[in-house]
Write an enzyme that holds these catalytic residues in place. Structure first.
Site, PDB file in Angstrom:
ATOM      1  N   GLY A  58     -31.589 -52.550 -68.468  1.00 19.47           N
ATOM      2  CA  GLY A  58     -30.273 -51.966 -68.703  1.00 19.47           C
ATOM      3  C   GLY A  58     -29.349 -52.795 -69.575  1.00 19.47           C
ATOM      4  N   HIS A 109     -29.318 -40.012 -69.354  1.00 19.58           N
ATOM      5  CA  HIS A 109     -30.359 -38.996 -69.575  1.00 19.58           C
ATOM      6  C   HIS A 109     -31.313 -39.405 -70.689  1.00 19.58           C
ATOM      7  CE1 HIS A 109     -26.470 -37.950 -71.330  1.00 19.58           C
ATOM      8  NE2 HIS A 109     -27.132 -37.514 -72.393  1.00 19.58           N
ATOM      9  N   LYS A 142     -32.951 -56.154 -58.503  1.00 18.28           N
ATOM     10  CA  LYS A 142     -32.235 -57.312 -57.933  1.00 18.28           C
ATOM     11  C   LYS A 142     -30.961 -56.921 -57.190  1.00 18.28           C
ATOM     12  CE  LYS A 142     -29.853 -58.508 -62.243  1.00 18.28           C
ATOM     13  NZ  LYS A 142     -29.626 -59.508 -63.269  1.00 18.28           N
ATOM     14  N   HIS A 152     -20.162 -11.969 -69.825  1.00 25.13           N
ATOM     15  CA  HIS A 152     -18.714 -11.841 -69.982  1.00 25.13           C
ATOM     16  C   HIS A 152     -18.062 -11.735 -68.618  1.00 25.13           C
ATOM     17  CE1 HIS A 152     -14.853 -10.718 -71.626  1.00 25.13           C
ATOM     18  NE2 HIS A 152     -14.814  -9.721 -70.758  1.00 25.13           N
ATOM     19  N   LYS A 187     -17.486 -40.458 -62.206  1.00 21.39           N
ATOM     20  CA  LYS A 187     -17.286 -39.003 -62.138  1.00 21.39           C
ATOM     21  C   LYS A 187     -16.622 -38.593 -60.829  1.00 21.39           C
ATOM     22  CE  LYS A 187     -18.373 -39.507 -65.591  1.00 21.39           C
ATOM     23  NZ  LYS A 187     -18.929 -40.584 -66.440  1.00 21.39           N
TER      24      LYS A 187
HETATM   25  P1  FAD Z   1     -29.359 -49.624 -65.756  1.00 18.05           P
HETATM   26  O1  FAD Z   1     -28.856 -48.404 -65.120  1.00 18.05           O
HETATM   27  O2  FAD Z   1     -28.378 -50.626 -66.243  1.00 18.05           O
HETATM   28  O3  FAD Z   1     -30.333 -50.294 -64.694  1.00 18.05           O
HETATM   29  C1  FAD Z   1     -30.926 -51.536 -64.892  1.00 18.05           C
HETATM   30  C2  FAD Z   1     -31.198 -52.162 -63.545  1.00 18.05           C
HETATM   31  O4  FAD Z   1     -32.032 -53.302 -63.756  1.00 18.05           O
HETATM   32  C3  FAD Z   1     -29.961 -52.678 -62.831  1.00 18.05           C
HETATM   33  O5  FAD Z   1     -29.865 -52.111 -61.546  1.00 18.05           O
HETATM   34  C4  FAD Z   1     -30.169 -54.196 -62.747  1.00 18.05           C
HETATM   35  O6  FAD Z   1     -29.687 -54.745 -61.523  1.00 18.05           O
HETATM   36  C5  FAD Z   1     -31.681 -54.286 -62.817  1.00 18.05           C
HETATM   37  N1  FAD Z   1     -32.183 -55.576 -63.337  1.00 18.05           N
HETATM   38  C6  FAD Z   1     -31.785 -56.207 -64.472  1.00 18.05           C
HETATM   39  N2  FAD Z   1     -32.513 -57.340 -64.645  1.00 18.05           N
HETATM   40  C7  FAD Z   1     -33.359 -57.411 -63.598  1.00 18.05           C
HETATM   41  C8  FAD Z   1     -34.363 -58.337 -63.206  1.00 18.05           C
HETATM   42  N3  FAD Z   1     -34.661 -59.421 -63.949  1.00 18.05           N
HETATM   43  N4  FAD Z   1     -35.047 -58.107 -62.054  1.00 18.05           N
HETATM   44  C9  FAD Z   1     -34.761 -57.010 -61.279  1.00 18.05           C
HETATM   45  N5  FAD Z   1     -33.835 -56.111 -61.610  1.00 18.05           N
HETATM   46  C10 FAD Z   1     -33.147 -56.299 -62.757  1.00 18.05           C
HETATM   47  N6  FAD Z   1     -24.291 -42.426 -68.962  1.00 18.05           N
HETATM   48  C11 FAD Z   1     -24.370 -41.083 -68.935  1.00 18.05           C
HETATM   49  O7  FAD Z   1     -25.351 -40.515 -69.429  1.00 18.05           O
HETATM   50  N7  FAD Z   1     -23.376 -40.326 -68.351  1.00 18.05           N
HETATM   51  C12 FAD Z   1     -22.287 -40.893 -67.798  1.00 18.05           C
HETATM   52  O8  FAD Z   1     -21.424 -40.182 -67.282  1.00 18.05           O
HETATM   53  C13 FAD Z   1     -22.172 -42.305 -67.828  1.00 18.05           C
HETATM   54  N8  FAD Z   1     -21.098 -42.904 -67.285  1.00 18.05           N
HETATM   55  C14 FAD Z   1     -21.014 -44.266 -67.299  1.00 18.05           C
HETATM   56  C15 FAD Z   1     -19.883 -44.864 -66.754  1.00 18.05           C
HETATM   57  C16 FAD Z   1     -19.762 -46.245 -66.759  1.00 18.05           C
HETATM   58  C17 FAD Z   1     -18.536 -46.871 -66.160  1.00 18.05           C
HETATM   59  C18 FAD Z   1     -20.810 -47.053 -67.296  1.00 18.05           C
HETATM   60  C19 FAD Z   1     -20.719 -48.553 -67.282  1.00 18.05           C
HETATM   61  C20 FAD Z   1     -21.945 -46.465 -67.847  1.00 18.05           C
HETATM   62  C21 FAD Z   1     -22.046 -45.065 -67.862  1.00 18.05           C
HETATM   63  N9  FAD Z   1     -23.150 -44.416 -68.424  1.00 18.05           N
HETATM   64  C22 FAD Z   1     -23.221 -43.055 -68.417  1.00 18.05           C
HETATM   65  C23 FAD Z   1     -24.255 -45.180 -69.030  1.00 18.05           C
HETATM   66  C24 FAD Z   1     -25.443 -45.283 -68.043  1.00 18.05           C
HETATM   67  O9  FAD Z   1     -24.985 -45.887 -66.861  1.00 18.05           O
HETATM   68  C25 FAD Z   1     -26.574 -46.083 -68.659  1.00 18.05           C
HETATM   69  O10 FAD Z   1     -26.941 -45.530 -69.905  1.00 18.05           O
HETATM   70  C26 FAD Z   1     -27.789 -46.074 -67.747  1.00 18.05           C
HETATM   71  O11 FAD Z   1     -27.485 -46.598 -66.490  1.00 18.05           O
HETATM   72  C27 FAD Z   1     -28.934 -46.868 -68.371  1.00 18.05           C
HETATM   73  O12 FAD Z   1     -30.032 -46.846 -67.527  1.00 18.05           O
HETATM   74  P2  FAD Z   1     -31.090 -48.028 -67.505  1.00 18.05           P
HETATM   75  O13 FAD Z   1     -32.115 -47.618 -66.510  1.00 18.05           O
HETATM   76  O14 FAD Z   1     -31.530 -48.340 -68.877  1.00 18.05           O
HETATM   77  O15 FAD Z   1     -30.311 -49.322 -66.998  1.00 18.05           O
HETATM   78  P1  NAI Z   2     -18.061 -47.315 -76.613  1.00 15.76           P
HETATM   79  O1  NAI Z   2     -19.015 -47.823 -77.615  1.00 15.76           O
HETATM   80  O2  NAI Z   2     -18.134 -45.916 -76.171  1.00 15.76           O
HETATM   81  O3  NAI Z   2     -16.574 -47.559 -77.123  1.00 15.76           O
HETATM   82  C1  NAI Z   2     -16.117 -48.839 -77.460  1.00 15.76           C
HETATM   83  C2  NAI Z   2     -14.892 -48.685 -78.314  1.00 15.76           C
HETATM   84  O4  NAI Z   2     -14.308 -49.964 -78.446  1.00 15.76           O
HETATM   85  C3  NAI Z   2     -15.184 -48.168 -79.716  1.00 15.76           C
HETATM   86  O5  NAI Z   2     -14.288 -47.138 -80.025  1.00 15.76           O
HETATM   87  C4  NAI Z   2     -14.991 -49.395 -80.588  1.00 15.76           C
HETATM   88  O6  NAI Z   2     -14.552 -49.085 -81.889  1.00 15.76           O
HETATM   89  C5  NAI Z   2     -13.941 -50.149 -79.806  1.00 15.76           C
HETATM   90  N1  NAI Z   2     -13.913 -51.592 -80.034  1.00 15.76           N
HETATM   91  C6  NAI Z   2     -14.947 -52.433 -80.279  1.00 15.76           C
HETATM   92  N2  NAI Z   2     -14.496 -53.701 -80.393  1.00 15.76           N
HETATM   93  C7  NAI Z   2     -13.159 -53.655 -80.204  1.00 15.76           C
HETATM   94  C8  NAI Z   2     -12.135 -54.639 -80.172  1.00 15.76           C
HETATM   95  N3  NAI Z   2     -12.410 -55.927 -80.351  1.00 15.76           N
HETATM   96  N4  NAI Z   2     -10.865 -54.243 -79.939  1.00 15.76           N
HETATM   97  C9  NAI Z   2     -10.564 -52.926 -79.745  1.00 15.76           C
HETATM   98  N5  NAI Z   2     -11.498 -51.953 -79.759  1.00 15.76           N
HETATM   99  C10 NAI Z   2     -12.777 -52.312 -79.970  1.00 15.76           C
HETATM  100  O7  NAI Z   2     -18.212 -48.342 -75.381  1.00 15.76           O
HETATM  101  P2  NAI Z   2     -17.690 -48.269 -73.873  1.00 15.76           P
HETATM  102  O8  NAI Z   2     -16.566 -47.314 -73.744  1.00 15.76           O
HETATM  103  O9  NAI Z   2     -17.511 -49.674 -73.450  1.00 15.76           O
HETATM  104  O10 NAI Z   2     -18.943 -47.674 -73.122  1.00 15.76           O
HETATM  105  C11 NAI Z   2     -20.228 -48.286 -73.277  1.00 15.76           C
HETATM  106  C12 NAI Z   2     -21.287 -47.247 -73.279  1.00 15.76           C
HETATM  107  O11 NAI Z   2     -21.530 -46.763 -71.968  1.00 15.76           O
HETATM  108  C13 NAI Z   2     -20.934 -46.006 -74.097  1.00 15.76           C
HETATM  109  O12 NAI Z   2     -21.177 -46.178 -75.468  1.00 15.76           O
HETATM  110  C14 NAI Z   2     -21.860 -44.996 -73.502  1.00 15.76           C
HETATM  111  O13 NAI Z   2     -23.134 -45.142 -74.092  1.00 15.76           O
HETATM  112  C15 NAI Z   2     -21.934 -45.414 -72.036  1.00 15.76           C
HETATM  113  N6  NAI Z   2     -21.021 -44.562 -71.242  1.00 15.76           N
HETATM  114  C16 NAI Z   2     -21.255 -43.224 -71.221  1.00 15.76           C
HETATM  115  C17 NAI Z   2     -20.432 -42.379 -70.543  1.00 15.76           C
HETATM  116  C18 NAI Z   2     -20.710 -40.922 -70.566  1.00 15.76           C
HETATM  117  O14 NAI Z   2     -21.818 -40.542 -70.924  1.00 15.76           O
HETATM  118  N7  NAI Z   2     -19.778 -40.065 -70.182  1.00 15.76           N
HETATM  119  C19 NAI Z   2     -19.256 -42.867 -69.798  1.00 15.76           C
HETATM  120  C20 NAI Z   2     -19.103 -44.305 -69.893  1.00 15.76           C
HETATM  121  C21 NAI Z   2     -19.968 -45.101 -70.587  1.00 15.76           C
END
Ligand code: FAD
Ligand code: NAI
Length: 463
Positions: A141, A319, A35, A442, A52
């Site tokens: 997602g 991943h 979407k 190394h 990143k």
């Molecule tokens: P998503 O990537 O959320 O994709 C789902 C897609 O489905 C979306 O594009 C949405 O528009 C679409 N969709 C939903 N409903 C519908 C519908 N009814 N019809 C059509 N399309 C629809 N993970 C890492 O491993 N490394 C990271 O560095 C990392 N950094 C992150 C940083 C941030 C700020 C955030 C928010 C997340 C980060 N994550 C990271 C988490 C990662 O983005 C998610 O785990 C990952 O995108 C999940 O993949 P997914 O395919 O399940 O869903």
């Molecule tokens: P998170 O689960 O990593 O961290 C949320 C934090 O908020 C926790 O420490 C929790 O104890 C705290 N929390 C919960 N309720 C709260 C409240 N009411 N007040 C204050 N603190 C509270 O979730 P986040 O940072 O939102 O990221 C969501 C997910 O996205 C991650 O868990 C991760 O799976 C993914 N992500 C992965 C990244 C990566 O792989 N480098 C980068 C960014 C997101």
């Protein structure tokens, strides 16, 4: 007559697009519905990739100002150009999302543009059209969890999506939630000059990581100027005035106080996204947290409907979603697709980075598993010294009786890259001794892994 496919994937994030490509490689006629205007999901558009890009840009700026002088590099008057930094981020996002579009064309995956909704168990609608498939995968997602009393406007009170697109550096950024998003994006804005306060409900940061790593991480972030309010909750945000006035309370309840910010980032976790899919109508079961319930082969309770990625249980990582996408496509093709959830790494891309795979010390204790620990500090690693990046350590946990590696936890320079050899070791069922007897080039940062493996047996050489 509706269009017929072998497989329709709903959602083109890392779970969905990878599943679609692998299924097409295996000979299926595949469509993927998205979407958003671009492919790649949360990860490529507003998650992993843009965050990143900003981490790298802000890290470059920080390094020139604070670290280069120690190497004898004199930089003079260093400034940054925020619109250009954001422009770089946007270019990286576009290159990646277009890359997925190219891969769809190459693999003959049909991109159905629009929002999918189930009509029946084997038919979806997208706009006014209907499409039928033998198998349908929900890969929709996740979305940010809202905090009652703190209404998001994506300008002053933002989720990660607003926080990667601010048009100026806030004077005071308050981050609610000391997890992955809060600490990565908090670091970006801290490096660019914002005062950053992290308010965390628990009495520690990154609750899924090893406790010792979390403690060291907090110390290093504090050194960088970040402030922490642990064991604290936010109950209200008042936006009537110029700043956002937050009401804070001890997590267990108590006397309220206020904290004023010009931008507030709400990062308290993400939740499964299934809105408007019509799951109720076809009877797909979800759990108490709204996640689609699946069996070990990603099948829901409704025949022919599967789910992967953030919308099901498990770590919300790109991943992990990709591994599930590949495994499911292979299962649908009659092969033996499988995901080893014990070997999925987690990385927080701050500097230093933290990286983890397998079990934490707390988990081993809770499970009553006897273990050995080997640790090695980057301070004693030649390459880290040459880089001037000596904060942190490698910590390995192995089974006390068999020496099999059970967990690996790293805080240090490039920890997210270093961890790869330990993910592989755990995947192959290696012992700490196997890692210790493997030649490591190394001088590399990975020698700290070898030394930690030697330390499991009390015989590290360089400390
Ligand atoms: P998503 O990537 O959320 O994709 C789902 C897609 O489905 C979306 O594009 C949405 O528009 C679409 N969709 C939903 N409903 C519908 C519908 N009814 N019809 C059509 N399309 C629809 N993970 C890492 O491993 N490394 C990271 O560095 C990392 N950094 C992150 C940083 C941030 C700020 C955030 C928010 C997340 C980060 N994550 C990271 C988490 C990662 O983005 C998610 O785990 C990952 O995108 C999940 O993949 P997914 O395919 O399940 O869903
Ligand atoms: P998170 O689960 O990593 O961290 C949320 C934090 O908020 C926790 O420490 C929790 O104890 C705290 N929390 C919960 N309720 C709260 C409240 N009411 N007040 C204050 N603190 C509270 O979730 P986040 O940072 O939102 O990221 C969501 C997910 O996205 C991650 O868990 C991760 O799976 C993914 N992500 C992965 C990244 C990566 O792989 N480098 C980068 C960014 C997101």
């Amino acid at each position: 007559m509706s269009d017929q496919f072998d497989l329709i994937v709903i959602g083109a994030g890392p779970g969905g697009y990878v599943c679609a490509i692998r299924a097409a490689q295996l000979g299926m006629k595949v469509a993927c519905v998205e979407k958003r205007a671009t492919l790649g999901g949360t990860c490529l558009n507003v998650g992993c990739i843009p965050s990143k890009a900003l981490l790298q840009s802000s890290e470059n700026y920080h390094a020139v100002r604070h670290d280069f002088a120690a190497h004898g590099v004199i930089a003079g008057d260093v400034r940054f150009d925020l619109p250009k930094m954001m422009g770089h981020k946007d270019e990286v996002v576009t290159a990646n999302t277009r890359g997925v579009e190219f891969l769809f064309k190459k693999n003959k995956v049909t991109w159905l543009k629009g929002e999918a909704r189930f009509k029946t168990a084997d038919t979806i609608t997208v706009g006014t059209e209907s499409y039928t498939a033998r198998s349908i995968v929900i890969a929709t997602g996740s979305e940010s969890v809202p905090l009652p009393g703190v209404a998001i406007d994506e300008t002053r009170i933002v989720t990660s999506t607003g926080a990667i697109a601010l048009t100026q550096v806030p004077h005071h950024l308050v981050v609610i939630g000391g997890g992955y998003i809060g600490l990565e994006l908090g670091s970006v804005w801290r490096r660019l000059g914002a005062e950053v306060t992290v308010v965390e409900f628990l009495d520690r940061l990154v609750p899924t990581m090893d406790g010792e790593i979390a403690t060291a991480f907090q110390k290093i972030l504090t050194k960088s100027g970040m402030k922490f309010r642990l064991g604290t909750k936010v109950t209200k945000a008042d936006t009537a005035g110029e700043g956002v006035v937050l009401t804070l309370e001890p997590a267990a309840g108590g006397t309220p106080e206020t904290l004023t910010a010009d931008v507030v980032l709400v990062a308290i976790g993400r939740r499964a996204h299934t809105e408007n899919l019509g799951l109720d109508a076809i009877g797909v079961t979800t759990d108490a947290r709204g996640r689609v319930v699946t069996d070990a082969h990603f099948a829901t309770n409704v025949k022919g409907i599967y789910a992967i990625g953030d919308v099901i249980a498990g770590p919300m990582l790109a991943h992990k979603a990709e591994e599930e996408g590949v495994a499911l496509a292979e299962i649908l093709a009659g092969q033996a697709g499988h995901v080893n959830y014990g070997a999925i790494p987690g990385v927080v891309y701050t500097w230093p980075e933290i990286a983890s795979v397998g079990q934490t010390e707390e988990e081993l204790k809770a499970a009553g598993i006897a273990y050995k620990v080997g640790k090695f500090p980057f301070m004693a690693n030649g390459r880290a010294r040459a880089m001037g990046d000596t904060d942190g350590f490698v910590k390995l946990l192995s089974d006390k009786a068999t020496d099999r590696l059970l967990g690996a936890h790293i805080i240090g320079p490039d920890a997210g890259t270093i961890i790869a050899e330990l993910v592989m070791a755990i995947e192959f069922g290696a012992s700490a001794e196997d890692v210790a007897r493997t030649s490591h080039a190394h001088p590399t940062l990975n020698e700290a892994v070898k030394e930690a493996a030697l330390a499991v047996d009390g015989r590290a050489l360089h400390i």
